[in-house]
Motif scaffolding. Structure first.
Motif, short mmCIF file in Angstrom:
data_model
loop_
_atom_site.label_atom_id
_atom_site.label_comp_id
_atom_site.label_asym_id
_atom_site.label_seq_id
_atom_site.Cartn_x
_atom_site.Cartn_y
_atom_site.Cartn_z
N LYS A 188 0.81 -1.22 0.00
CA LYS A 188 0.00 0.00 0.00
C LYS A 188 0.84 1.27 0.00
N SER A 189 2.07 1.18 0.50
CA SER A 189 2.92 2.37 0.54
C SER A 189 3.84 2.50 -0.67
N GLY A 190 3.72 1.58 -1.62
CA GLY A 190 4.44 1.73 -2.88
C GLY A 190 5.71 0.94 -3.04
N PHE A 191 6.03 0.07 -2.09
CA PHE A 191 7.20 -0.79 -2.25
C PHE A 191 6.90 -1.84 -3.32
N ASP A 192 7.96 -2.34 -3.95
CA ASP A 192 7.81 -3.34 -5.00
C ASP A 192 7.70 -4.76 -4.45
N GLY A 193 8.07 -4.95 -3.21
CA GLY A 193 8.00 -6.28 -2.64
C GLY A 193 8.53 -6.32 -1.23
N VAL A 194 8.63 -7.53 -0.69
CA VAL A 194 9.14 -7.74 0.66
C VAL A 194 10.17 -8.87 0.64
N GLN A 195 11.01 -8.85 1.63
CA GLN A 195 11.91 -9.97 1.90
C GLN A 195 11.62 -10.46 3.32
N LEU A 196 11.32 -11.75 3.46
CA LEU A 196 11.09 -12.35 4.77
C LEU A 196 12.44 -12.79 5.35
N HIS A 197 12.76 -12.28 6.53
CA HIS A 197 14.06 -12.52 7.14
C HIS A 197 14.03 -13.86 7.89
N ALA A 198 14.49 -14.90 7.23
CA ALA A 198 14.57 -16.23 7.85
C ALA A 198 16.03 -16.61 8.05
N VAL A 240 -3.13 -11.72 -0.72
CA VAL A 240 -3.59 -10.34 -0.52
C VAL A 240 -2.80 -9.32 -1.34
N VAL A 241 -1.83 -9.78 -2.13
CA VAL A 241 -1.06 -8.85 -2.97
C VAL A 241 -1.13 -9.32 -4.43
N PRO A 242 -0.85 -8.43 -5.39
CA PRO A 242 -0.86 -8.83 -6.80
C PRO A 242 0.24 -9.84 -7.11
N THR A 243 0.07 -10.56 -8.21
CA THR A 243 1.07 -11.57 -8.60
C THR A 243 2.41 -10.93 -8.96
N THR A 244 2.40 -9.64 -9.30
CA THR A 244 3.65 -8.95 -9.65
C THR A 244 4.39 -8.41 -8.42
N PHE A 245 3.82 -8.58 -7.24
CA PHE A 245 4.47 -8.14 -6.01
C PHE A 245 5.59 -9.13 -5.67
N ILE A 246 6.78 -8.62 -5.45
CA ILE A 246 7.97 -9.46 -5.25
C ILE A 246 8.00 -10.02 -3.82
N ILE A 247 8.29 -11.30 -3.71
CA ILE A 247 8.52 -11.91 -2.40
C ILE A 247 9.88 -12.61 -2.42
N GLY A 248 10.75 -12.18 -1.54
CA GLY A 248 12.06 -12.82 -1.38
C GLY A 248 12.20 -13.40 0.01
N ILE A 249 13.19 -14.26 0.18
CA ILE A 249 13.46 -14.88 1.47
C ILE A 249 14.96 -14.83 1.72
N LYS A 250 15.32 -14.48 2.93
CA LYS A 250 16.73 -14.53 3.35
C LYS A 250 16.91 -15.79 4.17
N ILE A 280 11.30 -24.52 -0.62
CA ILE A 280 10.89 -23.14 -0.84
C ILE A 280 10.70 -22.87 -2.34
N ALA A 281 11.65 -23.35 -3.14
CA ALA A 281 11.55 -23.15 -4.60
C ALA A 281 10.33 -23.88 -5.17
N SER A 282 9.99 -25.03 -4.59
CA SER A 282 8.88 -25.84 -5.12
C SER A 282 7.53 -25.14 -4.95
N TRP A 283 7.46 -24.14 -4.06
CA TRP A 283 6.19 -23.43 -3.89
C TRP A 283 5.83 -22.64 -5.15
N GLY A 284 6.83 -22.28 -5.95
CA GLY A 284 6.59 -21.59 -7.21
C GLY A 284 6.15 -20.15 -7.08
N VAL A 285 6.33 -19.54 -5.89
CA VAL A 285 5.86 -18.16 -5.68
C VAL A 285 6.93 -17.26 -5.10
N ILE A 286 8.16 -17.76 -4.98
CA ILE A 286 9.26 -16.97 -4.41
C ILE A 286 10.12 -16.44 -5.56
N ASP A 287 10.48 -15.16 -5.48
CA ASP A 287 11.22 -14.51 -6.56
C ASP A 287 12.74 -14.55 -6.38
#
Length: 492
Positions: A188-198, A240-250, A280-287
């Motif tokens: 909502k604030s205009g970021f292109d995506g998130v990274q989940l800190h794991a 809850v986000v568009p398919t073009t919203f980036i999701i990364g994982i650390k 994680i890769a097999s989920w097919g939704v991580i960028d």
């Protein structure tokens, strides 16, 4: 693989990164002491990076729980997402999106929860209120890495970290919803995506580690459960986000490895983390997946000494090469394979090129180098354009790292966390210098690096960032005298 640092690359979600250079997350220590939204210091700091054409810029920790800060002064996801709450985050996204020579940096918000690594007193809770974690296992429990440091390390860990409270199912669901709220904040604030800190021993890493998770329920470390917490968060975010919203994982590679152990022990740890990355890769939704390592018990991700750097670089390159090879052999559709972001040991243009040519990584993460040299992409681009041969400069480090940090780290060799923390303090104060310079003059060049700043002086400057109306100036003066005296002592 395209081996030019400045060639674009597509993410599985369809977004394009304009070049391979990524400013990775750093601990910043610039928000309010009890946590809060980004402020003018963040805007100043990130405007400097945005001016120079990084392909992707990751924020530092944005904590999803105000009761689980790291060392205080973290940016925190607000409890509501109304227009007033969004405004400072919208400003930060706008700053990061500065366009340089046609390059618009992608803005990625790193979401984190410290879990059991949320320290006493400064972690956002009342004194002696324990943090939440997968299991009631204190940081440092069973920590026996070096026979000469056990007693001191044990004392430090007991002073900083309490025995955590094991999370109930309701606690887990609430934390998951907090990560989703963080992703919605970013979107909502205009970021292109998130990274989940794991990584680095934070909460999501704690759920995947046998040393911090001894549960027997569906969130245990059994193979069928070990990535469940992370998976449920990712799936909830994707809804809850568009398919073009980036999701990364650390991901935390070093958490699985026992340094100095037998080769078979190393290989077993490597196999386990590879299994998790395959899942994680097999989920097919991580960028993208960032390869990182270390936690508060083994803070390799903060260490600075020369020998540690060589060991860490060898470890990262070996591991990332294995990850790349295995991922592209996996049954996951090629278009859905996440990109690998390698962070650690990349200190010259030849390192960057070698990482791409040797297929160690798709993206090149620069953390401390970006603090020493925020205009690195611009410098590299000019060098490539103006030089017929890169042989005269390609092997030179981007910037020299502070010897004062090495000296301070050696001064406290018995407690690895303290030695590593001195380095963190030095770079934190350098980031603050950049921020203040930009606040004063947004058109100014990056300020020169203050290599004369000692490690303990940096620790003082990091923590003594107080309002003199609250803390008497004479108290700070006494503290300063003590720090300077110690600094002179260990330099001689």
């Amino acid at each position: 693989m395209d081996c030019n640092v400045f060639n674009p690359v597509d993410l599985p979600c369809g977004r394009t990164i304009e070049n391979r250079l990524v400013k990775t997350a750093m601990y910043e220590h610039m928000a309010n002491f009890s946590g809060g939204p980004p402020n003018e210091f963040h805007y100043g700091l990130y405007s400097e990076w945005a001016k120079h054409g990084w392909g992707m810029i990751l924020t530092g920790n944005v904590q999803v729980s105000p009761q689980h800060l790291t060392l205080g002064r973290d940016i925190v996801v607000p409890p509501t997402l109304n227009a007033k709450d969004l405004k400072p985050f919208e400003r930060l996204a706008e700053v990061i999106h500065g366009v340089v020579d046609g390059t618009r940096s992608l803005a990625i918000m790193q979401l984190s929860h410290a879990g059991r690594q949320s320290a006493n007193f400064i972690g956002g809770r009342l004194p002696f209120v324990p943090p939440l974690a997968p299991s009631s296992v204190r940081v440092g429990a069973g920590h026996t890495e070096s026979c000469g440091r056990g007693a001191i390390s044990d004392l430090i860990f007991h002073a900083l970290f309490q025995v955590p409270t094991e999370m109930t199912t309701l606690d887990i669901l609430y934390v998951q919803s907090s990560f989703v709220r963080g992703a919605l904040l970013a979107y909502k604030s205009g970021f292109d995506g998130v990274q989940l800190h794991a990584a680095h021993g934070y909460l999501l890493a704690q759920f995947m580690s046998h040393k911090s998770n001894i549960r027997n329920d569906e969130y245990s470390v059994a193979p069928e459960n070990v990535t469940r917490m992370l998976s449920e968060i990712v799936k909830a975010i994707r809804k809850v986000v568009p398919t073009t919203f980036i999701i990364g994982i650390k991901i935390n590679s070093a958490d699985y490895i026992t340094y100095g152990g037998a080769e078979e022990v190393y290989q077993e740890g490597e196999r386990r983390v590879l299994d998790h990355i395959h899942t994680i890769a097999s989920w097919g939704v991580i960028d993208f997946i960032e390869i990182s390592g270390g936690d508060y018990e083994k803070p390799d991700f903060m260490a600075c000494s020369g020998s540690q750097k060589l060991d860490r670089q060898a470890f990262f390159t070996r591991f990332s090469r294995t990850v790349m090879k295995d991922l592209y052999r996996s049954p996951v559709p090629f278009s859905s394979v996440p990109l690998i972001l390698l962070t650690g040991g990349l200190r010259s243009h030849s390192h960057l090129q070698a990482a791409l040519m040797s297929k160690h990584a798709d993206l090149l993460g620069i953390g401390r180098g970006a603090v020493l040299c925020p205009d690195l992409p611009e410098i590299l681009r000019l060098q490539l354009q103006n030089s017929k041969s890169s042989s005269t400069w390609a092997d030179r480090p981007f910037a020299h790292e502070p010897e004062a940090v090495f000296r301070a780290s050696k001064w406290v060799p018995s407690v690895g966390l303290i030695g590593a923390g001195v380095g963190t303090a030095w770079y934190t104060t350098r980031m603050r210098d950049i921020a203040i310079s930009q606040i004063k003059n947004p058109r100014a060049e990056p300020p020169p690096v203050d290599y004369n700043r000692g490690g303990l002086i940096a620790v003082f400057k990091m923590w003594a960032w107080f309002d003199s109306r609250i803390v008497p100036i004479w108290v700070l003066g006494i503290f300063m005298v003590l720090i300077v005296t110690a600094e002179v002592f260990y330099q001689h």
